[in-house]
Design a protein around this motif. Structure first.
Motif, PDB file in Angstrom:
ATOM      1  N   PHE A   7       0.804  -1.207   0.000  1.00  0.00           N
ATOM      2  CA  PHE A   7       0.000   0.000   0.000  1.00  0.00           C
ATOM      3  C   PHE A   7       0.851   1.276   0.000  1.00  0.00           C
ATOM      4  CE2 PHE A   7      -2.918  -2.990   2.434  1.00  0.00           C
ATOM      5  CZ  PHE A   7      -3.467  -3.476   1.268  1.00  0.00           C
ATOM      6  N   GLN A  10      -1.121   4.632  -0.419  1.00  0.00           N
ATOM      7  CA  GLN A  10      -1.666   5.311   0.759  1.00  0.00           C
ATOM      8  C   GLN A  10      -0.654   6.281   1.349  1.00  0.00           C
ATOM      9  OE1 GLN A  10      -2.758   1.835   3.098  1.00  0.00           O
ATOM     10  NE2 GLN A  10      -4.921   2.152   2.617  1.00  0.00           N
ATOM     11  N   ARG A  11       0.607   5.876   1.392  1.00  0.00           N
ATOM     12  CA  ARG A  11       1.636   6.779   1.932  1.00  0.00           C
ATOM     13  C   ARG A  11       1.789   8.011   1.046  1.00  0.00           C
ATOM     14  NH1 ARG A  11       4.154   1.802   3.088  1.00  0.00           N
ATOM     15  NH2 ARG A  11       5.454   1.897   1.227  1.00  0.00           N
ATOM     16  N   LEU A 250      -8.243  -2.479  -2.837  1.00  0.00           N
ATOM     17  CA  LEU A 250      -6.930  -2.117  -2.306  1.00  0.00           C
ATOM     18  C   LEU A 250      -5.801  -2.743  -3.119  1.00  0.00           C
ATOM     19  CD1 LEU A 250      -7.579  -2.389   1.541  1.00  0.00           C
ATOM     20  CD2 LEU A 250      -7.153  -0.295   0.229  1.00  0.00           C
ATOM     21  N   CYS A 253      -5.619  -0.960  -6.476  1.00  0.00           N
ATOM     22  CA  CYS A 253      -4.991   0.358  -6.319  1.00  0.00           C
ATOM     23  C   CYS A 253      -3.478   0.238  -6.226  1.00  0.00           C
ATOM     24  CB  CYS A 253      -5.527   1.054  -5.074  1.00  0.00           C
ATOM     25  SG  CYS A 253      -7.105   1.868  -5.297  1.00  0.00           S
ATOM     26  N   GLU A 254      -3.015  -0.720  -5.454  1.00  0.00           N
ATOM     27  CA  GLU A 254      -1.571  -0.887  -5.284  1.00  0.00           C
ATOM     28  C   GLU A 254      -0.910  -1.272  -6.601  1.00  0.00           C
ATOM     29  OE1 GLU A 254       2.012  -0.862  -3.089  1.00  0.00           O
ATOM     30  OE2 GLU A 254       0.032   0.036  -2.856  1.00  0.00           O
TER      31      GLU A 254
END
Length: 271
Positions: A7, A10-11, A250, A253-254
């Motif tokens: 992820f 997200q960062r 998720l 997205c990654e």
């Protein structure tokens, strides 16, 4: 970029959250700057759309919703509009994605800029328009049915797979659009087909049973059906959908984010 850390997108979003907020604010305000009605267009447009759909399907087609024959023409319009909100959100994000980098080439060649935010801004603006449409939907439900289902509060969770999918597709298409200029044409044709294959104008249950499993393979169908379930029917969403859909979003997205970051190394050479 380290592939062992999950992820990473997200960062990136958290690290640039202030810049992201400014970009979204500027984009939303810029769309209505100079117009006489300004921000009112964000409410007026879906309101006019809903009025047209209600007239056409209630007066012209005398339509009834497949599994709710007693809902009447207003029930048809509400269910149709709920599906359109989802599809329009997806279509707005997807249609603009192939040209995001091309139309912001100055960010690639002249400025050190987190290009992945362009996709996030595009999705965030589409979500803003979807939220204004939801307000119109809720007001129409209040007038037509005398109530707004409290289960509509589940929508943020129901839409997590949708938003995650839009981000993943946006990063993928925006990267491909730099190298393959025909992508935008193909996306336009695909969206036109998907509009009729995503159970927007009919419930999934209205199809013959042999076709229902095939159409259910389209993720948009599941999202639209779950949206109607919580926003119109007043039912709770499927727990299996929430868990599996969010997990898949998720992962998508990654993969989309990391693919974008890898492809961006060649953007400057192409542009």
């Amino acid at each position: 970029m380290a592939w062992g850390r999950p992820f990473t997108f997200q960062r990136s979003l958290l690290g640039h959250r202030q810049l992201l907020w400014r970009l979204v604010e500027r984009e939303v305000a810029g769309r209505y700057r100079g117009s006489m009605l300004g921000w009112a267009w964000s409410f007026l447009t879906p309101l006019l759309m809903l009025a047209v759909y209600t007239f056409v399907f209630s007066q012209v087609f005398q339509a009834r919703w497949g599994d709710l024959p007693n809902a009447g023409p207003l029930g048809f319009a509400v269910n149709l509009f709920a599906g359109l909100i989802v599809f329009n959100l997806f279509a707005e994000c997807t249609a603009q994605a192939p040209n995001l980098i091309l139309t912001n080439a100055n960010y690639v060649t002249k400025v050190i800029f987190p290009l992945d935010l362009l996709v996030v801004v595009n999705v965030a603006v589409a979500c803003f328009h979807a939220l204004t449409s939801l307000v119109v939907l809720a007001l129409f439900e209040l007038l037509a049915q005398g109530r707004v289902p409290l289960t509509m509060l589940w929508l943020p969770l129901v839409w997590l797979p949708l938003i995650g999918g839009c981000l993943a597709i946006g990063w993928s298409l925006s990267a491909l659009g730099v190298y393959l200029r025909d992508i935008s044409q193909a996306v336009g044709v695909t969206l036109s087909m998907l509009m009729f294959l995503s159970a927007v104008f009919y419930p999934l249950s209205a199809l013959p049973e042999r076709w229902q499993p095939l159409l259910a393979l389209n993720p948009l169908v599941l999202i639209i059906e779950q949206t109607r379930r919580v926003a119109v029917s007043g039912l709770h969403p499927s727990p299996g959908y929430l868990v599996a859909g969010t997990a898949l979003a998720l992962v998508a997205c990654e993969l989309g984010y990391r693919g974008f970051q890898k492809a961006r190394r060649g953007f400057a050479d192409v542009l």
